[in-house]
Design a protein around this motif. Structure first.
Motif, mmCIF file in Angstrom:
data_model
loop_
_atom_site.group_PDB
_atom_site.id
_atom_site.type_symbol
_atom_site.label_atom_id
_atom_site.label_comp_id
_atom_site.label_asym_id
_atom_site.label_seq_id
_atom_site.Cartn_x
_atom_site.Cartn_y
_atom_site.Cartn_z
ATOM 1 N N PHE A 47 3.960 -0.734 -18.394
ATOM 2 C CA PHE A 47 3.085 0.401 -18.076
ATOM 3 C C PHE A 47 1.636 -0.019 -17.897
ATOM 4 N N ALA A 48 1.165 -0.950 -18.707
ATOM 5 C CA ALA A 48 -0.241 -1.367 -18.592
ATOM 6 C C ALA A 48 -0.512 -1.947 -17.207
ATOM 7 N N GLN A 49 0.426 -2.742 -16.700
ATOM 8 C CA GLN A 49 0.261 -3.317 -15.372
ATOM 9 C C GLN A 49 0.406 -2.262 -14.292
ATOM 10 N N LEU A 50 1.418 -1.398 -14.418
ATOM 11 C CA LEU A 50 1.631 -0.345 -13.425
ATOM 12 C C LEU A 50 0.428 0.592 -13.348
ATOM 13 N N GLY A 51 -0.165 0.891 -14.496
ATOM 14 C CA GLY A 51 -1.321 1.783 -14.513
ATOM 15 C C GLY A 51 -2.533 1.203 -13.815
ATOM 16 N N GLY A 52 -2.556 -0.120 -13.643
ATOM 17 C CA GLY A 52 -3.676 -0.762 -12.959
ATOM 18 C C GLY A 52 -3.498 -0.877 -11.463
ATOM 19 N N PHE A 53 -2.303 -0.565 -10.969
ATOM 20 C CA PHE A 53 -2.082 -0.603 -9.531
ATOM 21 C C PHE A 53 -2.743 0.593 -8.859
ATOM 22 N N GLU A 54 -2.946 0.492 -7.556
ATOM 23 C CA GLU A 54 -3.585 1.582 -6.820
ATOM 24 C C GLU A 54 -2.641 2.756 -6.608
ATOM 25 N N PHE A 55 -1.338 2.513 -6.628
ATOM 26 C CA PHE A 55 -0.395 3.611 -6.410
ATOM 27 C C PHE A 55 -0.086 4.344 -7.714
ATOM 28 N N SER A 56 0.460 5.553 -7.565
ATOM 29 C CA SER A 56 0.802 6.412 -8.699
ATOM 30 C C SER A 56 2.253 6.186 -9.095
ATOM 31 N N THR A 57 2.530 6.205 -10.395
ATOM 32 C CA THR A 57 3.880 5.954 -10.895
ATOM 33 C C THR A 57 4.318 7.069 -11.838
ATOM 34 N N TRP A 58 5.530 7.592 -11.591
ATOM 35 C CA TRP A 58 6.128 8.603 -12.465
ATOM 36 C C TRP A 58 7.580 8.225 -12.701
ATOM 37 N N CYS A 59 8.028 8.321 -13.967
ATOM 38 C CA CYS A 59 9.370 7.886 -14.321
ATOM 39 C C CYS A 59 9.813 8.589 -15.595
ATOM 40 N N HIS B 183 0.815 -1.221 0.000
ATOM 41 C CA HIS B 183 0.000 0.000 0.000
ATOM 42 C C HIS B 183 0.851 1.276 0.000
ATOM 43 N N ILE B 184 1.884 1.300 -0.837
ATOM 44 C CA ILE B 184 2.659 2.533 -0.971
ATOM 45 C C ILE B 184 1.840 3.566 -1.731
ATOM 46 N N ALA B 185 2.252 4.838 -1.630
ATOM 47 C CA ALA B 185 1.557 5.900 -2.348
ATOM 48 C C ALA B 185 1.973 5.938 -3.810
ATOM 49 N N GLY B 186 3.225 5.520 -4.083
ATOM 50 C CA GLY B 186 3.645 5.546 -5.467
ATOM 51 C C GLY B 186 5.131 5.345 -5.650
ATOM 52 N N VAL B 187 5.548 5.510 -6.903
ATOM 53 C CA VAL B 187 6.942 5.331 -7.311
ATOM 54 C C VAL B 187 7.381 6.546 -8.105
ATOM 55 N N LEU B 188 8.568 7.048 -7.775
ATOM 56 C CA LEU B 188 9.222 8.079 -8.575
ATOM 57 C C LEU B 188 10.577 7.520 -8.994
ATOM 58 N N ALA B 189 10.768 7.290 -10.284
ATOM 59 C CA ALA B 189 11.991 6.665 -10.780
ATOM 60 C C ALA B 189 12.723 7.615 -11.715
#
Length: 215
Positions: free
Chosen positions: A123-135, A110-116
């Motif tokens: 991306f399709a899988q990451l976009g379906g997670f509850e957390f936000s992803t930026w890279c 239950h992290i808030a997200g990822v900043l890479a």
């Protein structure tokens, strides 16, 4: 800080937006804190929360390889909920630093997200997670022969900006900002001031009379 406080601050940060937050940090701290726009599999979701860091290094065959699961656990600690996993580039921002399988741990914790500061796969899988992803963007090639996770819960460099564990990260389509933990309330208050000043400036422009500038 309680989860409720973090949620309130996340909502306020999203309402203010990255530009106002960057201006506010600049009024309080002289160091650089802003990042240029990043890419997200779901750009409608801003990112906010305290940083949990992983430092990547260029791959070397004579060094013992560190398992991502181990450094992830070390980075987020026993209370991962609401944290932002920050991945440094190790000098290779175009290499993949992870994907759906590795980062699914963030979904379970239950992290808030990822900043890479590098690219990510799936991306399709990451976009379906509850957390936000930026890279930096999406990758298809496995990056483990280029960079590897090496240390957790340490200060890292992201695009010329220092990120210390516990710093607050905010990211949206305009860019990202790193806010020292001890300044989060001051920065949010100052950002509200910036927002009010900008609104007054817009009103002044709206009320300008063109003939005043022809004299």
């Amino acid at each position: 800080m309680s989860d409720h406080d973090t949620q309130d601050r996340a909502a306020e940060a999203a309402e203010l937006g990255c530009a106002a937050l960057v201006d506010a940090v600049g009024r309080i701290h002289p160091h650089r804190a802003d990042l240029l726009p990043l890419i997200s599999p779901d750009p409608t979701r801003p990112l906010f929360g305290p940083a949990a860091t992983i430092a990547y290094l260029p791959y070397r065959d004579d060094l013992q390889q560190t398992d991502f699961a181990r450094v992830f656990s070390q980075a987020v600690g026993p209370d991962a909920q609401g944290r932002v996993l920050v991945l440094s580039s190790g000098g290779y921002p175009d290499a993949s630093h992870g994907g759906g399988i590795k980062l699914s741990r963030g979904e379970h914790r239950h992290i808030a997200g990822v900043l890479a500061d590098g690219r990510l796969r799936d991306f399709a899988q990451l976009g379906g997670f509850e957390f936000s992803t930026w890279c930096r963007g999406e990758a298809t090639r496995w990056g483990g022969s280029t960079v590897v996770p090496y240390a957790a819960d340490v200060a890292v460099e992201i695009a010329g900006v220092t990120v210390v564990p516990g710093d607050y990260i905010y990211a949206d389509t305009a860019g990202a900002v790193v806010i020292p933990a001890g300044s989060i309330d001051r920065v949010l208050a100052e950002a509200r001031t910036v927002d009010a000043e900008d609104a007054r400036a817009v009103d002044q422009v709206r009320n300008e009379r063109p003939e005043e500038f022809r004299r």
